[in-house]
Motif scaffolding. Sequence first.
Motif, short mmCIF file in Angstrom:
data_model
loop_
_atom_site.label_atom_id
_atom_site.label_comp_id
_atom_site.label_asym_id
_atom_site.label_seq_id
_atom_site.Cartn_x
_atom_site.Cartn_y
_atom_site.Cartn_z
N CYS A 95 -6.70 1.60 4.73
CA CYS A 95 -6.50 3.03 4.46
C CYS A 95 -7.74 3.65 3.79
O CYS A 95 -8.03 4.82 3.98
N VAL A 129 0.27 4.08 1.08
CA VAL A 129 0.05 4.93 2.25
C VAL A 129 0.66 4.29 3.50
O VAL A 129 1.51 4.89 4.16
N CYS A 130 0.26 3.05 3.80
CA CYS A 130 0.67 2.44 5.08
C CYS A 130 1.72 1.34 4.91
O CYS A 130 2.27 0.87 5.88
N CYS A 148 0.86 -1.19 0.00
CA CYS A 148 0.00 0.00 0.00
C CYS A 148 0.90 1.24 0.00
O CYS A 148 1.86 1.32 0.77
N CYS A 154 -4.74 0.36 0.39
CA CYS A 154 -5.32 -0.88 0.90
C CYS A 154 -6.69 -0.64 1.53
O CYS A 154 -7.09 0.51 1.74
ZN LIG Z 1 -2.80 1.08 3.52
#
Ligand SMILES: [Zn+2]
Length: 197
Positions: free
Chosen positions: A71, A58-59, A56, A68
Amino acid sequence: MIAEALNRLVRELTKLPSIGEKTALRMAFHIISLPRSEAQSLAQSIIEIKEKVTLCSVCFNITDCNPCSICESDRSNSDTICVVESPAHLAAFERTGQFKGIYHVLQGVISPLRNTSPDDLKIKELVTRLQQGKVKEVILAMNPTREGETTAIYLANIIKPLSLKVTRIAQGIPRGGEIEYLDESTLKSSLEGRREL
Ligand SMILES: [Zn+2]
């Protein structure tokens, strides 16, 4: 030539975590005994997971859609971020059903032995997320090992100047214990008993 193919499979299997030569040999003989279709399905699933699963953006959890599903979802405590070492640890916390915040996966811990420095981890990306101002509390949920502690202290020093609450999960977890193998109640109490650093 059969022996060489068997050797190769055993060599590959022993590269997997917790698989010694004896277990690898047992697995290899089992695979030999499988119908061709089942063996192919096993091989195909290994190829597929490498092709379809990414991190992902972001995370840094593993995912087949980006960002994901965590998120993308509306988490009720989205101002609390739980920082973990690996996707396996994230999955362990998710299984407790107790944590409603968001996550950040470091993709490892600081380890001089394994030559992992802070630059090898997703720390810059974490700081960028924190600077966006939506997060109020950072839970440092690394393993209670020496490397996990070193990483937690390193992160606490970086995060504190951002004026955020920094907590560490409680040490109800046995020393040297692995988060992914703990029962849900131990993990639950480790979250409840987290302390500020
Ligand atoms: Zn994520």
